[in-house]
Design a protein around this motif. Structure first.
Motif, PDB file in Angstrom:
ATOM      1  N   ALA A   1       0.826  -1.211   0.000  1.00  0.00           N
ATOM      2  CA  ALA A   1       0.000   0.000   0.000  1.00  0.00           C
ATOM      3  C   ALA A   1       0.861   1.262   0.000  1.00  0.00           C
ATOM      4  O   ALA A   1       0.409   2.322  -0.450  1.00  0.00           O
ATOM      5  CB  ALA A   1      -0.931   0.007   1.207  1.00  0.00           C
ATOM      6  N   LYS A   2       2.082   1.158   0.498  1.00  0.00           N
ATOM      7  CA  LYS A   2       2.982   2.316   0.525  1.00  0.00           C
ATOM      8  C   LYS A   2       4.185   2.110  -0.397  1.00  0.00           C
ATOM      9  O   LYS A   2       5.267   2.639  -0.149  1.00  0.00           O
ATOM     10  CB  LYS A   2       3.436   2.605   1.953  1.00  0.00           C
ATOM     11  N   HIS A   3       3.986   1.324  -1.464  1.00  0.00           N
ATOM     12  CA  HIS A   3       5.078   1.079  -2.410  1.00  0.00           C
ATOM     13  C   HIS A   3       5.578   2.401  -2.976  1.00  0.00           C
ATOM     14  O   HIS A   3       4.793   3.278  -3.341  1.00  0.00           O
ATOM     15  CB  HIS A   3       4.601   0.175  -3.550  1.00  0.00           C
ATOM     16  N   ARG A   4       6.891   2.538  -3.071  1.00  0.00           N
ATOM     17  CA  ARG A   4       7.449   3.837  -3.431  1.00  0.00           C
ATOM     18  C   ARG A   4       7.368   4.162  -4.928  1.00  0.00           C
ATOM     19  O   ARG A   4       7.514   5.328  -5.309  1.00  0.00           O
ATOM     20  CB  ARG A   4       8.897   3.952  -2.958  1.00  0.00           C
ATOM     21  N   THR A   5       7.112   3.149  -5.779  1.00  0.00           N
ATOM     22  CA  THR A   5       7.029   3.453  -7.218  1.00  0.00           C
ATOM     23  C   THR A   5       5.852   2.790  -7.932  1.00  0.00           C
ATOM     24  O   THR A   5       5.435   3.277  -8.985  1.00  0.00           O
ATOM     25  CB  THR A   5       8.323   3.024  -7.941  1.00  0.00           C
ATOM     26  N   ILE A   6       5.328   1.694  -7.427  1.00  0.00           N
ATOM     27  CA  ILE A   6       4.225   0.983  -8.093  1.00  0.00           C
ATOM     28  C   ILE A   6       2.913   1.310  -7.391  1.00  0.00           C
ATOM     29  O   ILE A   6       2.807   1.186  -6.166  1.00  0.00           O
ATOM     30  CB  ILE A   6       4.465  -0.544  -8.090  1.00  0.00           C
ATOM     31  N   ARG A   7       1.928   1.712  -8.139  1.00  0.00           N
ATOM     32  CA  ARG A   7       0.635   2.107  -7.567  1.00  0.00           C
ATOM     33  C   ARG A   7      -0.365   0.953  -7.521  1.00  0.00           C
ATOM     34  O   ARG A   7      -1.292   0.966  -6.706  1.00  0.00           O
ATOM     35  CB  ARG A   7       0.045   3.268  -8.372  1.00  0.00           C
ATOM     36  N   ALA A   8      -0.219  -0.043  -8.386  1.00  0.00           N
ATOM     37  CA  ALA A   8      -1.152  -1.177  -8.417  1.00  0.00           C
ATOM     38  C   ALA A   8      -0.560  -2.336  -7.634  1.00  0.00           C
ATOM     39  O   ALA A   8       0.565  -2.767  -7.899  1.00  0.00           O
ATOM     40  CB  ALA A   8      -1.418  -1.601  -9.851  1.00  0.00           C
ATOM     41  N   GLY A   9      -1.302  -2.842  -6.657  1.00  0.00           N
ATOM     42  CA  GLY A   9      -0.799  -3.946  -5.850  1.00  0.00           C
ATOM     43  C   GLY A   9      -1.898  -4.910  -5.472  1.00  0.00           C
ATOM     44  O   GLY A   9      -3.071  -4.520  -5.364  1.00  0.00           O
ATOM     45  N   VAL A  10      -1.522  -6.189  -5.302  1.00  0.00           N
ATOM     46  CA  VAL A  10      -2.482  -7.204  -4.876  1.00  0.00           C
ATOM     47  C   VAL A  10      -1.871  -8.017  -3.737  1.00  0.00           C
ATOM     48  O   VAL A  10      -0.673  -8.285  -3.720  1.00  0.00           O
ATOM     49  CB  VAL A  10      -2.870  -8.145  -6.037  1.00  0.00           C
ATOM     50  N   GLY A  11      -2.711  -8.405  -2.802  1.00  0.00           N
ATOM     51  CA  GLY A  11      -2.276  -9.261  -1.710  1.00  0.00           C
ATOM     52  C   GLY A  11      -2.581 -10.714  -2.033  1.00  0.00           C
ATOM     53  O   GLY A  11      -3.750 -11.068  -2.231  1.00  0.00           O
ATOM     54  N   ALA A  12      -1.545 -11.528  -2.122  1.00  0.00           N
ATOM     55  CA  ALA A  12      -1.736 -12.943  -2.467  1.00  0.00           C
ATOM     56  C   ALA A  12      -0.459 -13.708  -2.180  1.00  0.00           C
ATOM     57  O   ALA A  12       0.630 -13.125  -2.077  1.00  0.00           O
ATOM     58  CB  ALA A  12      -2.116 -13.094  -3.942  1.00  0.00           C
ATOM     59  N   THR A  13      -0.599 -15.040  -2.061  1.00  0.00           N
ATOM     60  CA  THR A  13       0.585 -15.884  -1.974  1.00  0.00           C
ATOM     61  C   THR A  13       1.120 -16.098  -3.385  1.00  0.00           C
ATOM     62  O   THR A  13       0.362 -16.072  -4.358  1.00  0.00           O
ATOM     63  CB  THR A  13       0.260 -17.242  -1.338  1.00  0.00           C
ATOM     64  N   LEU A  14       2.417 -16.321  -3.504  1.00  0.00           N
ATOM     65  CA  LEU A  14       3.036 -16.397  -4.824  1.00  0.00           C
ATOM     66  C   LEU A  14       2.717 -17.694  -5.558  1.00  0.00           C
ATOM     67  O   LEU A  14       2.928 -17.777  -6.768  1.00  0.00           O
ATOM     68  CB  LEU A  14       4.547 -16.213  -4.702  1.00  0.00           C
ATOM     69  N   ASP A  15       2.203 -18.692  -4.832  1.00  0.00           N
ATOM     70  CA  ASP A  15       1.832 -19.937  -5.512  1.00  0.00           C
ATOM     71  C   ASP A  15       0.359 -19.965  -5.915  1.00  0.00           C
ATOM     72  O   ASP A  15      -0.118 -20.954  -6.479  1.00  0.00           O
ATOM     73  CB  ASP A  15       2.163 -21.152  -4.641  1.00  0.00           C
ATOM     74  N   HIS A  16      -0.366 -18.862  -5.656  1.00  0.00           N
ATOM     75  CA  HIS A  16      -1.767 -18.743  -6.107  1.00  0.00           C
ATOM     76  C   HIS A  16      -2.004 -17.288  -6.510  1.00  0.00           C
ATOM     77  O   HIS A  16      -2.594 -16.512  -5.759  1.00  0.00           O
ATOM     78  CB  HIS A  16      -2.749 -19.158  -5.006  1.00  0.00           C
ATOM     79  N   LEU A  17      -1.534 -16.928  -7.682  1.00  0.00           N
ATOM     80  CA  LEU A  17      -1.619 -15.547  -8.139  1.00  0.00           C
ATOM     81  C   LEU A  17      -2.986 -15.259  -8.768  1.00  0.00           C
ATOM     82  O   LEU A  17      -3.526 -16.101  -9.492  1.00  0.00           O
ATOM     83  CB  LEU A  17      -0.520 -15.267  -9.168  1.00  0.00           C
TER      84      LEU A  17
END
Length: 260
Positions: free
Chosen positions: A85-101
């Motif tokens: 949510a506070k990423h310094r350069t990317i505005r689009a983000g999703v919360g997920a585990t990397l083995d279930h994108l």
């Protein structure tokens, strides 16, 4: 006085010693950034996986911001919702585990994984999921520690005998990281051969895999830093990179349709 000692004989000694002993040595994050930059196009759909609130471990965001602005889509994915949510350069983000994108198959062109592979309990499952969401010809670029290196062996030995409280103090002193920024490590795909094998099992081919030296383990003590710089340079010239270089940089690619 203490700051000057730290600058020239302590933690700052690496920078002036490197220029004299091993000048071609480069900060591995810059090498990693260059590998990413080489494959970016205006049509690239880019997923930075597990990176928290930044893509690169650099003190300023300008380099990664310039890369993000070059692409069609940049999105980050992490379980730490507060971080993305506070990423310094990317505005689009999703919360997920990397083995279930939460992405359709073939919807991503580039996935980057910076100092994350060592934290994966099941790296094959993660890379298989990466292969699913990658478009044909898409790439995964990985920066991760090499546990075959002498530095990794020393660290692992230290963890077995030293108190956890002392280890955390050393991490804070050496890497300027607090305890909440230290995560469990498994190292299940952290040799040249293991990472390449796991990628192949996931359906990804090796496009480029290199071993590069990172900052010396004892960078904070000038005489030991000098000795380590000289020794690692000699070992690399002798062809012993798997022992001397503490970072793996790998570029893995999903085959094009119809490719064997």
């Amino acid at each position: 006085m203490l700051k000057s000692l730290d600058r020239y004989l302590g933690r700052g000694s690496y920078y002036w010693l490197k220029d004299r002993i091993h000048p071609e040595r480069e900060y591995t994050q810059l090498t990693y950034a260059r590998l990413i930059d080489e494959v970016l196009t205006p049509d690239t759909r880019w997923l930075d996986a597990g990176g928290g609130h930044k893509i690169l471990e650099t003190s300023t965001p300008e380099l990664e911001l310039a890369m993000v602005q070059r692409v069609r889509l940049a999105v980050c994915c992490d379980l730490a919702i507060d971080a993305i949510a506070k990423h310094r350069t990317i505005r689009a983000g999703v919360g997920a585990t990397l083995d279930h994108l939460p992405f359709r198959g073939g919807s991503i062109d580039l996935i980057t994984l910076n100092n994350v592979a060592e934290h994966l309990e099941n790296p094959r499952a993660v890379l298989t999921e990466f292969a699913r969401v990658l478009a044909p010809g898409g790439r995964v670029i990985i920066h991760t520690p090499n546990v075959s290196s002498y530095a990794a062996h020393i660290v692992q030995a230290g963890r077995r005998v030293l108190p956890e409280s002392f280890i955390m103090k050393m991490i804070r002193f050496m890497d300027f990281r607090e305890e909440e920024d230290v995560f469990p490590t498994y190292y299940r795909a952290n040799t040249y051969d293991d990472l390449t094998a796991v990628a192949r099992q996931a359906g990804l081919s090796s496009e480029k895999v290199v071993l590069v030296p990172a900052r010396p383990l004892f960078y904070f003590i000038a005489p030991l830093c000098a000795l380590e710089l000289a020794a690692s340079r000699l070992l690399i010239r002798m062809g012993a990179s798997r022992f001397a270089a503490s970072v793996i940089l790998g570029v893995y690619r999903k085959p094009m349709l119809g490719a064997q």
